[in-house]
Design a protein around this motif. Structure first.
Motif, PDB file in Angstrom:
ATOM      1  N   ALA A 204     -22.148 -10.117  -2.338  1.00  0.00           N
ATOM      2  CA  ALA A 204     -22.274 -11.566  -2.502  1.00  0.00           C
ATOM      3  C   ALA A 204     -21.849 -11.991  -3.902  1.00  0.00           C
ATOM      4  CB  ALA A 204     -23.716 -11.997  -2.230  1.00  0.00           C
ATOM      5  N   GLY A 205     -22.296 -11.230  -4.911  1.00  0.00           N
ATOM      6  CA  GLY A 205     -21.911 -11.557  -6.273  1.00  0.00           C
ATOM      7  C   GLY A 205     -20.426 -11.386  -6.513  1.00  0.00           C
ATOM      8  N   SER A 206     -19.840 -10.337  -5.946  1.00  0.00           N
ATOM      9  CA  SER A 206     -18.407 -10.101  -6.124  1.00  0.00           C
ATOM     10  C   SER A 206     -17.579 -11.190  -5.450  1.00  0.00           C
ATOM     11  CB  SER A 206     -18.030  -8.730  -5.556  1.00  0.00           C
ATOM     12  OG  SER A 206     -18.698  -7.701  -6.241  1.00  0.00           O
ATOM     13  N   LEU A 207     -17.960 -11.565  -4.235  1.00  0.00           N
ATOM     14  CA  LEU A 207     -17.241 -12.620  -3.527  1.00  0.00           C
ATOM     15  C   LEU A 207     -17.363 -13.959  -4.256  1.00  0.00           C
ATOM     16  CD1 LEU A 207     -18.135 -11.767   0.187  1.00  0.00           C
ATOM     17  CD2 LEU A 207     -15.928 -11.434  -0.955  1.00  0.00           C
ATOM     18  N   ALA A 208     -18.562 -14.247  -4.769  1.00  0.00           N
ATOM     19  CA  ALA A 208     -18.757 -15.485  -5.532  1.00  0.00           C
ATOM     20  C   ALA A 208     -17.891 -15.481  -6.787  1.00  0.00           C
ATOM     21  CB  ALA A 208     -20.225 -15.643  -5.902  1.00  0.00           C
ATOM     22  N   GLY A 209     -17.799 -14.324  -7.435  1.00  0.00           N
ATOM     23  CA  GLY A 209     -16.945 -14.220  -8.607  1.00  0.00           C
ATOM     24  C   GLY A 209     -15.488 -14.444  -8.279  1.00  0.00           C
ATOM     25  N   MET A 210     -15.045 -13.889  -7.149  1.00  0.00           N
ATOM     26  CA  MET A 210     -13.659 -14.083  -6.738  1.00  0.00           C
ATOM     27  C   MET A 210     -13.366 -15.552  -6.449  1.00  0.00           C
ATOM     28  SD  MET A 210     -12.408 -10.873  -4.408  1.00  0.00           S
ATOM     29  CE  MET A 210     -13.859 -10.776  -3.352  1.00  0.00           C
ATOM     30  N   VAL A 211     -14.299 -16.225  -5.761  1.00  0.00           N
ATOM     31  CA  VAL A 211     -14.095 -17.635  -5.433  1.00  0.00           C
ATOM     32  C   VAL A 211     -13.972 -18.471  -6.700  1.00  0.00           C
ATOM     33  CG1 VAL A 211     -15.184 -19.674  -4.408  1.00  0.00           C
ATOM     34  CG2 VAL A 211     -15.223 -17.501  -3.175  1.00  0.00           C
TER      35      VAL A 211
ATOM     36  N   THR B 166      -6.712 -10.342  -9.060  1.00  0.00           N
ATOM     37  CA  THR B 166      -8.140 -10.640  -9.179  1.00  0.00           C
ATOM     38  C   THR B 166      -8.898 -10.130  -7.968  1.00  0.00           C
ATOM     39  OG1 THR B 166      -7.730 -12.603 -10.530  1.00  0.00           O
ATOM     40  CG2 THR B 166      -9.827 -12.501  -9.368  1.00  0.00           C
ATOM     41  N   VAL B 167      -8.324 -10.351  -6.786  1.00  0.00           N
ATOM     42  CA  VAL B 167      -8.968  -9.887  -5.552  1.00  0.00           C
ATOM     43  C   VAL B 167      -8.982  -8.359  -5.496  1.00  0.00           C
ATOM     44  CG1 VAL B 167      -8.880  -9.973  -3.042  1.00  0.00           C
ATOM     45  CG2 VAL B 167      -8.260 -12.001  -4.373  1.00  0.00           C
ATOM     46  N   LEU B 168      -7.860  -7.741  -5.831  1.00  0.00           N
ATOM     47  CA  LEU B 168      -7.799  -6.280  -5.796  1.00  0.00           C
ATOM     48  C   LEU B 168      -8.713  -5.662  -6.845  1.00  0.00           C
ATOM     49  CD1 LEU B 168      -3.937  -5.769  -5.357  1.00  0.00           C
ATOM     50  CD2 LEU B 168      -5.721  -5.546  -3.611  1.00  0.00           C
ATOM     51  N   GLY B 169      -8.800  -6.279  -8.017  1.00  0.00           N
ATOM     52  CA  GLY B 169      -9.650  -5.744  -9.070  1.00  0.00           C
ATOM     53  C   GLY B 169     -11.122  -5.830  -8.769  1.00  0.00           C
ATOM     54  N   ALA B 170     -11.496  -6.705  -7.827  1.00  0.00           N
ATOM     55  CA  ALA B 170     -12.913  -6.821  -7.477  1.00  0.00           C
ATOM     56  C   ALA B 170     -13.416  -5.592  -6.725  1.00  0.00           C
ATOM     57  CB  ALA B 170     -13.138  -8.071  -6.619  1.00  0.00           C
ATOM     58  N   LEU B 171     -12.516  -4.855  -6.068  1.00  0.00           N
ATOM     59  CA  LEU B 171     -12.934  -3.685  -5.294  1.00  0.00           C
ATOM     60  C   LEU B 171     -13.481  -2.576  -6.197  1.00  0.00           C
ATOM     61  CD1 LEU B 171     -10.038  -3.602  -2.669  1.00  0.00           C
ATOM     62  CD2 LEU B 171     -12.317  -4.612  -2.443  1.00  0.00           C
ATOM     63  N   PRO B 172     -12.728  -2.105  -7.213  1.00  0.00           N
ATOM     64  CA  PRO B 172     -13.327  -1.107  -8.115  1.00  0.00           C
ATOM     65  C   PRO B 172     -14.485  -1.666  -8.915  1.00  0.00           C
ATOM     66  CG  PRO B 172     -11.196  -1.832  -8.949  1.00  0.00           C
ATOM     67  CD  PRO B 172     -11.318  -2.371  -7.557  1.00  0.00           C
ATOM     68  N   PHE B 173     -14.479  -2.977  -9.171  1.00  0.00           N
ATOM     69  CA  PHE B 173     -15.591  -3.592  -9.891  1.00  0.00           C
ATOM     70  C   PHE B 173     -16.884  -3.457  -9.091  1.00  0.00           C
ATOM     71  CE2 PHE B 173     -17.502  -6.280 -12.933  1.00  0.00           C
ATOM     72  CZ  PHE B 173     -16.586  -6.512 -13.938  1.00  0.00           C
ATOM     73  N   SER B 174     -16.823  -3.774  -7.808  1.00  0.00           N
ATOM     74  CA  SER B 174     -18.017  -3.654  -6.953  1.00  0.00           C
ATOM     75  C   SER B 174     -18.425  -2.200  -6.789  1.00  0.00           C
ATOM     76  CB  SER B 174     -17.725  -4.278  -5.580  1.00  0.00           C
ATOM     77  OG  SER B 174     -17.406  -5.643  -5.710  1.00  0.00           O
ATOM     78  N   ALA B 175     -17.433  -1.317  -6.645  1.00  0.00           N
ATOM     79  CA  ALA B 175     -17.743   0.107  -6.502  1.00  0.00           C
ATOM     80  C   ALA B 175     -18.434   0.642  -7.753  1.00  0.00           C
ATOM     81  CB  ALA B 175     -16.461   0.893  -6.233  1.00  0.00           C
TER      82      ALA B 175
ATOM     83  N   PRO C  35     -21.645  -8.431 -10.447  1.00  0.00           N
ATOM     84  CA  PRO C  35     -20.566  -8.630 -11.400  1.00  0.00           C
ATOM     85  C   PRO C  35     -19.444  -9.535 -10.938  1.00  0.00           C
ATOM     86  CG  PRO C  35     -20.480  -6.453 -10.445  1.00  0.00           C
ATOM     87  CD  PRO C  35     -21.743  -7.063  -9.988  1.00  0.00           C
ATOM     88  N   HIS C  36     -18.917 -10.220 -11.946  1.00  0.00           N
ATOM     89  CA  HIS C  36     -17.740 -11.046 -11.784  1.00  0.00           C
ATOM     90  C   HIS C  36     -16.516 -10.131 -11.849  1.00  0.00           C
ATOM     91  CE1 HIS C  36     -14.763 -14.062 -12.781  1.00  0.00           C
ATOM     92  NE2 HIS C  36     -15.655 -15.016 -12.702  1.00  0.00           N
ATOM     93  N   PRO C  37     -15.468 -10.386 -11.053  1.00  0.00           N
ATOM     94  CA  PRO C  37     -14.328  -9.486 -11.059  1.00  0.00           C
ATOM     95  C   PRO C  37     -13.529  -9.544 -12.353  1.00  0.00           C
ATOM     96  CG  PRO C  37     -13.933 -11.354  -9.606  1.00  0.00           C
ATOM     97  CD  PRO C  37     -15.371 -11.388  -9.997  1.00  0.00           C
ATOM     98  N   ARG C  38     -13.794 -10.442 -13.258  1.00  0.00           N
ATOM     99  CA  ARG C  38     -13.077 -10.484 -14.504  1.00  0.00           C
ATOM    100  C   ARG C  38     -13.878  -9.765 -15.576  1.00  0.00           C
ATOM    101  NH1 ARG C  38     -11.236  -9.934 -18.560  1.00  0.00           N
ATOM    102  NH2 ARG C  38     -10.100 -11.320 -19.900  1.00  0.00           N
ATOM    103  N   ALA C  39     -13.897 -10.090 -16.811  1.00  0.00           N
ATOM    104  CA  ALA C  39     -14.540  -9.893 -17.847  1.00  0.00           C
ATOM    105  C   ALA C  39     -14.761 -10.043 -18.741  1.00  0.00           C
ATOM    106  CB  ALA C  39     -14.497  -9.658 -17.999  1.00  0.00           C
ATOM    107  N   ALA C  40     -15.060 -11.124 -17.988  1.00  0.00           N
ATOM    108  CA  ALA C  40     -15.226 -10.907 -18.530  1.00  0.00           C
ATOM    109  C   ALA C  40     -14.420 -11.765 -19.726  1.00  0.00           C
ATOM    110  CB  ALA C  40     -15.237 -11.260 -18.387  1.00  0.00           C
ATOM    111  N   GLU C  41     -13.782 -11.674 -18.706  1.00  0.00           N
ATOM    112  CA  GLU C  41     -13.596 -12.288 -19.866  1.00  0.00           C
ATOM    113  C   GLU C  41     -14.543 -12.402 -20.213  1.00  0.00           C
ATOM    114  OE1 GLU C  41     -11.035 -14.264 -19.308  1.00  0.00           O
ATOM    115  OE2 GLU C  41     -10.911 -14.132 -20.223  1.00  0.00           O
ATOM    116  N   HIS C  42     -14.671 -12.386 -18.614  1.00  0.00           N
ATOM    117  CA  HIS C  42     -14.739 -13.008 -18.721  1.00  0.00           C
ATOM    118  C   HIS C  42     -15.566 -12.601 -19.078  1.00  0.00           C
ATOM    119  CE1 HIS C  42     -14.354 -14.119 -19.214  1.00  0.00           C
ATOM    120  NE2 HIS C  42     -14.902 -14.060 -19.048  1.00  0.00           N
ATOM    121  N   SER C  43     -14.861 -11.739 -19.217  1.00  0.00           N
ATOM    122  CA  SER C  43     -15.264 -12.046 -19.636  1.00  0.00           C
ATOM    123  C   SER C  43     -15.721 -12.017 -19.820  1.00  0.00           C
ATOM    124  CB  SER C  43     -15.045 -11.822 -19.711  1.00  0.00           C
ATOM    125  OG  SER C  43     -15.936 -11.700 -19.777  1.00  0.00           O
TER     126      SER C  43
END
Length: 346
Positions: A112-119, A170-179, A337-345
């Motif tokens: 849920a958090g990863s999908l919300a981050g992607m959106v 961004t979408v592809l990067g969310a997969l290793p982020f969630s893992a 986690p958000h799929p960025r980083a991070a910036e976002h970040s």
């Protein structure tokens, strides 16, 4: 299992304000590290400085101290719409994944958090592209005079779709982020040799830093390719100043590896990890002083309002007298986690 409950001690607007103040402060104080990260990823035809400090010093000498905060204004402006969209999307996904008894499993909470981050990232993606363009340009010979000029120039010269160049990464990067988040969460009890519901604030802070390091490292190659796709433009001098030229995401991966080796996909990882660690340490006390309780922050993106699953308790049982397993968000001390980083970040 974790039970979803909304914390009523702050209104939605207060949560957004709390996250915005903490996020803007952490972004501003870590902006030089973000600059070093982006320049190391893209290259920007400026040569390779040895280490983030050397890169920052080179920019300072060449363009002045103000150059260390290039792109920070648009990053701060992006906080509030990104947080609002992510908060609303997270609520929807949590309600979608919650069962009839109000419980949500660990992996579904992370999803849920990863999908919300992607959106939220997709919705606000044009601002991220503009941030990259402003960061890599030379202030002595700028192609863009400011945020709005950059938006209008990119739209007029390259078209609307250019504002979403690299969004698929961004979408592809969310997969290793969630893992990576799930990997950290599943090993927390083994790391601390104790139950998750007994973690202290310091342990939760360490959990956030650990999750940030793992998830950022796993997803960083996707971020490197995304930054190169954002920076490259046929309308800019030297095609945006990127080190390699490419025709798409797959070709960008191939050209970076061919020209600089596999490890080049992790160029800028060190200042990025320093940025995330420092941003988290800044976010915790700032959000705590802005509200009666600490805001939970996601790994790699310290800009999300407080919204976490809580421990399920039976009616009439006092808090703390009936410990039960919390979800991954509470165990890690953050929203998933958000799929960025991070910036976002940040």
């Amino acid at each position: 299992m974790a039970t979803w409950r909304r914390d009523g001690r702050l209104t939605g607007g207060q949560r957004l304000l709390c996250a915005g103040v903490a996020g803007a402060l952490s972004l501003s104080l870590t902006a030089p590290l973000e600059l070093a990260t982006v320049l190391a990823q893209v290259g920007a035809r400026r040569g390779r400085a040895r280490g983030p400090w050397a890169e920052g010093l080179r920019v300072w000498r060449a363009e002045g101290p103000r150059a260390l905060w290039k792109g920070n204004a648009v990053a701060c402006l992006r906080l509030f719409p990104c947080s609002a969209v992510q908060l609303a999307a997270y609520r929807k996904f949590v309600m979608l994944f919650t069962d009839d008894l109000g419980h949500i499993s660990q992996w579904r909470s992370i999803m849920a958090g990863s999908l919300a981050g992607m959106v939220s990232t997709v919705v606000t993606y044009p601002t991220d592209l503009i941030k990259t363009r402003l960061t890599v340009q030379n202030l002595l010979e700028p192609s863009y005079r400011g945020i709005f000029h950059a938006f209008s120039t990119v739209y007029q010269q390259e078209g609307f779709l250019a504002l979403y160049r690299g969004v698929s990464l961004t979408v592809l990067g969310a997969l290793p982020f969630s893992a990576g988040s799930l990997l950290v969460y599943m090993n927390l009890e083994r790391i601390w040799n104790g139950p998750r519901d007994r973690f202290s604030l310091r342990q939760n802070f360490a959990n956030v830093c650990l999750a940030a390091a793992v998830t950022q490292t796993l997803s960083f190659p996707f971020d490197t390719v995304r930054r190169n796709m954002q920076a490259q433009s046929p309308c800019l001098p030297h095609r945006g100043g990127v080190d390699v030229h490419f025709s798409g995401a797959v070709d960008c991966f191939r050209q970076i590896v061919k020209a600089q080796g596999v490890l080049a996909l992790w160029n800028g990882l060190t200042p990025n990890l320093l940025k995330v660690r420092r941003a988290v340490s800044l976010f915790f006390p700032t959000s705590s002083s802005s509200s009666p309780f600490p805001c939970r922050c996601p790994t790699g993106c310290v800009e999300t309002p407080c919204l976490v699953p809580t421990v399920a308790r039976d009616p009439g049982v006092e808090a703390g007298s009936q410990p039960r397993e919390r979800g991954p968000c509470a165990a890690l001390g953050h929203l998933t986690p958000h799929p960025r980083a991070a910036e976002h970040s940040v």
